[in-house]
Write an enzyme that holds these catalytic residues in place. Structure first.
Site, PDB file in Angstrom:
ATOM      1  N   SER A 118       0.693  -1.342  -0.161  1.00 38.03           N
ATOM      2  CA  SER A 118      -0.157  -0.146  -0.007  1.00 38.03           C
ATOM      3  C   SER A 118       0.775   1.264   0.068  1.00 38.03           C
ATOM      4  CB  SER A 118      -0.919  -0.119   1.331  1.00 38.03           C
ATOM      5  OG  SER A 118      -0.174  -0.332   2.442  1.00 38.03           O
ATOM      6  N   HIS A 139      -2.676  -3.052  -5.543  1.00 38.37           N
ATOM      7  CA  HIS A 139      -3.211  -2.823  -4.548  1.00 38.37           C
ATOM      8  C   HIS A 139      -4.706  -2.704  -4.109  1.00 38.37           C
ATOM      9  CE1 HIS A 139      -3.621   0.816  -1.016  1.00 38.37           C
ATOM     10  NE2 HIS A 139      -3.590  -0.512  -0.634  1.00 38.37           N
ATOM     11  N   GLU A 151      -5.826  -0.397  -7.077  1.00 36.38           N
ATOM     12  CA  GLU A 151      -4.798   0.602  -7.546  1.00 36.38           C
ATOM     13  C   GLU A 151      -3.636  -0.116  -8.358  1.00 36.38           C
ATOM     14  OE1 GLU A 151      -3.375   4.617  -5.203  1.00 36.38           O
ATOM     15  OE2 GLU A 151      -3.140   2.700  -4.321  1.00 36.38           O
ATOM     16  N   ASN A 189      -3.369   5.976  -0.260  1.00 35.08           N
ATOM     17  CA  ASN A 189      -2.685   6.254   0.957  1.00 35.08           C
ATOM     18  C   ASN A 189      -2.003   7.764   1.181  1.00 35.08           C
ATOM     19  OD1 ASN A 189      -3.627   4.230   2.654  1.00 35.08           O
ATOM     20  ND2 ASN A 189      -2.276   2.688   1.583  1.00 35.08           N
TER      21      ASN A 189
END
Length: 297
Positions: A118, A139, A151, A189
């Site tokens: 991540s 991800h 992702e 993130n």
């Protein structure tokens, strides 16, 4: 592409294995611990039971999904003949580099190597692999069987062909893939973790309590879950690891983890996984909730 290996039977790993298996792929779920594999398979079975109860799948669908998953404790045995490996181990760069070195030796050069990291650099992970053009970030979001976003992160050497294969594969899983480039935290993130960290700072500075902070964000910003509760579900240790990666990568103080987060992780209060974080998830607390519901009825 029908044979998939997933490394790690934890929250993300068992969710990824579940998703591939339910879509008809043969999945080899790998973990060094037999206990972790048993726990992961039990979680998959429980989640499938919920889906059966809701009517979203049949009992036959559930049994087919479980039959599609084979467990292994030896990585070299689990990756034999697979088309794709998805690594979903702990968010730790040393561990991931070790795993990818092993994959480089155990897999053919045609095997696509994906990581569910991540925040960690795809380019750095690919640096220990021959043919780094086959290394890519995939991800998934938690809970994997439900959340639509994946992702897709291109490393410096990731090829167009591999990217297209993984984008198409994500669509075949019923997901919505979004291609992003390789920078610390990627997109999800890089935006989410500073918000969680600032929420922890707000608590740390005494501006408001846990419930109040989460309520403001849920009712005022239409978030389905407050940031402190979300941090508990992600795992406070994972949040800390991601923030450290971004702080090291950008050298920007805005990514520095709040001292309260650091202390909670050191104290073993990691959220749902440990039974306590910003909220209490202990068995005694669950029993208390059941008792209150019984008294109301």
């Amino acid at each position: 592409m029908k044979n998939i290996a997933v490394i790690g039977a934890g929250t993300m790993g068992n969710g990824i294995a579940h998703t591939f298996a339910q879509s008809g792929f043969t999945v080899k779920l790998i973990d060094i611990s037999e206990q972790s594999l048993d726990k992961g398979m039990a979680t998959i079975a429980t989640n499938l039971d919920r889906m059966v109860a809701k009517g979203s799948i049949t009992e036959d669908d559930k049994l087919k999904t479980i039959r599609n998953i084979i467990t292994y404790t030896a990585l070299k045995d689990g990756v034999v003949g697979v088309d794709l490996v998805v690594e979903a181990a702990t968010e730790n760069i040393e561990l991931k580099l070790k795993i990818f070195k092993q994959l480089n030796e155990a897999c053919s050069h045609q095997t696509i190597l994906a990581t569910n990291t991540s925040s960690i650099s795809i380019t750095q992970i690919a640096s220990v692999v021959s043919h780094p053009e086959r290394v890519i970030g995939m991800h998934f979001m938690n809970p994997v069987p439900i959340m639509k976003l994946v992702e897709i992160i291109r490393g410096y050497n990731t090829s167009d062909a591999i990217t297209k294969v993984i984008m198409d594969l994500s669509v075949a899983l019923g997901k919505v893939p979004v291609e992003v480039n390789d920078y610390p935290g990627f997109v999800a993130n890089r935006i989410l973790m500073p918000m969680i960290n600032e929420s922890i700072e707000t608590l740390y500075n005494g501006v408001a309590g846990v419930y109040e902070i989460d309520t403001v964000m849920k009712l005022g910003m239409a978030h389905p879950m407050g940031p402190l509760q979300l941090a508990d579900f992600i795992g406070l240790d994972v949040c800390l690891a991601i923030l450290n990666v971004m702080y090291d990568g950008f050298k920007n103080p805005k990514y520095a983890p709040c001292p309260l987060l650091v202390n909670m992780v050191m104290a073993g209060k990691l959220g749902v996984k440990s039974g306590e974080g910003f909220y209490d998830y202990s068995e005694s607390k669950k029993a208390e909730k059941v008792a209150r519901m019984f008294l109301k009825n």
